[in-house]
Design an enzyme around this catalytic site. Sequence first.
Site, short mmCIF file in Angstrom:
data_model
loop_
_atom_site.label_atom_id
_atom_site.label_comp_id
_atom_site.label_asym_id
_atom_site.label_seq_id
_atom_site.Cartn_x
_atom_site.Cartn_y
_atom_site.Cartn_z
N ARG A 1 6.59 -7.33 11.53
CA ARG A 1 7.27 -6.36 12.39
C ARG A 1 7.09 -6.69 13.87
O ARG A 1 7.58 -5.96 14.72
CB ARG A 1 6.73 -4.94 12.14
N HIS B 1 12.96 -0.87 -3.68
CA HIS B 1 13.67 -0.26 -2.56
C HIS B 1 15.03 0.28 -3.02
O HIS B 1 15.57 1.20 -2.41
CB HIS B 1 13.89 -1.27 -1.43
N ASP C 1 3.61 4.17 -1.98
CA ASP C 1 4.62 3.39 -1.28
C ASP C 1 5.62 4.40 -0.70
O ASP C 1 5.57 5.60 -1.02
CB ASP C 1 5.30 2.41 -2.23
N HIS D 1 0.63 -4.05 -4.56
CA HIS D 1 1.27 -2.77 -4.90
C HIS D 1 0.81 -2.40 -6.31
O HIS D 1 1.33 -2.95 -7.28
CB HIS D 1 2.78 -2.88 -4.89
#
Length: 451
Positions: free
Chosen positions: A176, A280, A352, A268
């Site tokens: 990021r 997602h 998550d 995860h």
Amino acid sequence: MTQLGRRLQWIWISILAAVLLLALAGCKDGSGRGISGDNGQEAAPSSQGQKQQEQEPPQEEPDKTQPLPGSAGEVENGNLPSNSKTEAAVTELMSGMTVKEKIGQLVLVGLEGTKMDETSLKLIKDYQVGGFIFFKDNITSTQQSVKLFNELKQANAVNPVPLWLSIDEEGGRVTRFPEEYVKLPSSGKVGSQQNRELTKRVGGLIAEKVSGLGLNMVFAPVLDINSNPNNPVIGDRSFGSSADVVSEQGIASMKGIQESGVVPVVKHFPGHGDTSVDSHLGLPVVEHDLKRLHKMELVPFKQAIDEGADVVMVAHLLMKSIDPDTPSSYSKPVINDLLREEMGFKGVVITDDMTMGAVSGNTDVGEASVKSILAGSNIVLIGHEYDMEIAVIQALTDAVEKGVISEEMLDDRVRTTLVLKQKYQLNDEPVKAPNVERLNQKTKQVLEEMK
């Protein structure tokens, strides 16, 4: 004997007795002085003893890499051992917190844009949220991001608990950071070197970059095993294709992050490696039985727990052999029964992002969030959409008010989080912009070593 003789004899006896008493008093320490003075206070130590006392190193603060106790009490496997000072500080803090402030600690939210706006200010002032997650569209430059994070901290200074400021920063394609930073290699590239010390250094460098901006939590390392070539979401985010490699390299990365003062989140759980659906977008289904899971997918997580993992992120997966009806991110058989009771994890459990399609596309996110806390989670992550964030906070509030989430459970979940914040000495102090060039030089050195 005459009367005079008897008097002289008593005089000599008295003198000898006095001498003996003085001698005995002088023998009480090695210096010829008594331990106590006339006023009953302890006499000053000898110059030699004083010099030794001055040379003793000051008592060190508790090592921030040493885990502390979680909500379920002391742990025997090395994860989160007891620290009475921390527990006492957290107990005192919680005694002054309102129910609303405690509910705020159950959520970690996202924000829109690159500046603190009315909605983010409201999340802090009105809802006392536990923290924020930042994405690529929140960060355009070092100066801008440091300003944003400092403003959030300043706004939160009126609240009793400092903020989590978190980010996904794994290296490779999951970064990021702005373009002025040289990218770190992917976990797959790092793991292929089979060099634990190098992997630990890379973990430390991730933490150094993160903390340089004023952040305190990073969603890394990935402990998924890259066992399915058709996996659309893991791939080189994993350290390797075997349980042994992922365990060894993942734990080295975790240690590097911890020892640099940032909270690592292993992910995860229970293992996103052998899936062919991106969570997602939809809900991946894992068909493996428990025997296979314990031999493969769960191995890195179990070893990380034994090595002192602070936070475990639970993925949105349907684990058919454990809970065929409920995604793992809000499944009691997965979170409480498997992760906590069977595998012994006593630290912080975070979901998550609940706005991902695997959840938001199939169920009410507020209801799923309540179920996740009931199942054993400490923090629900809602990374997008202000309306959804408020809806989740309201659902949690309603659940507490109705007794669905009991006061005891609320305190239990929040205590674990506060212990971790206390352990890493979180605060809302502003930071100055880091030396990006120095960080880039360190990254280039790592890349050079990996050629």
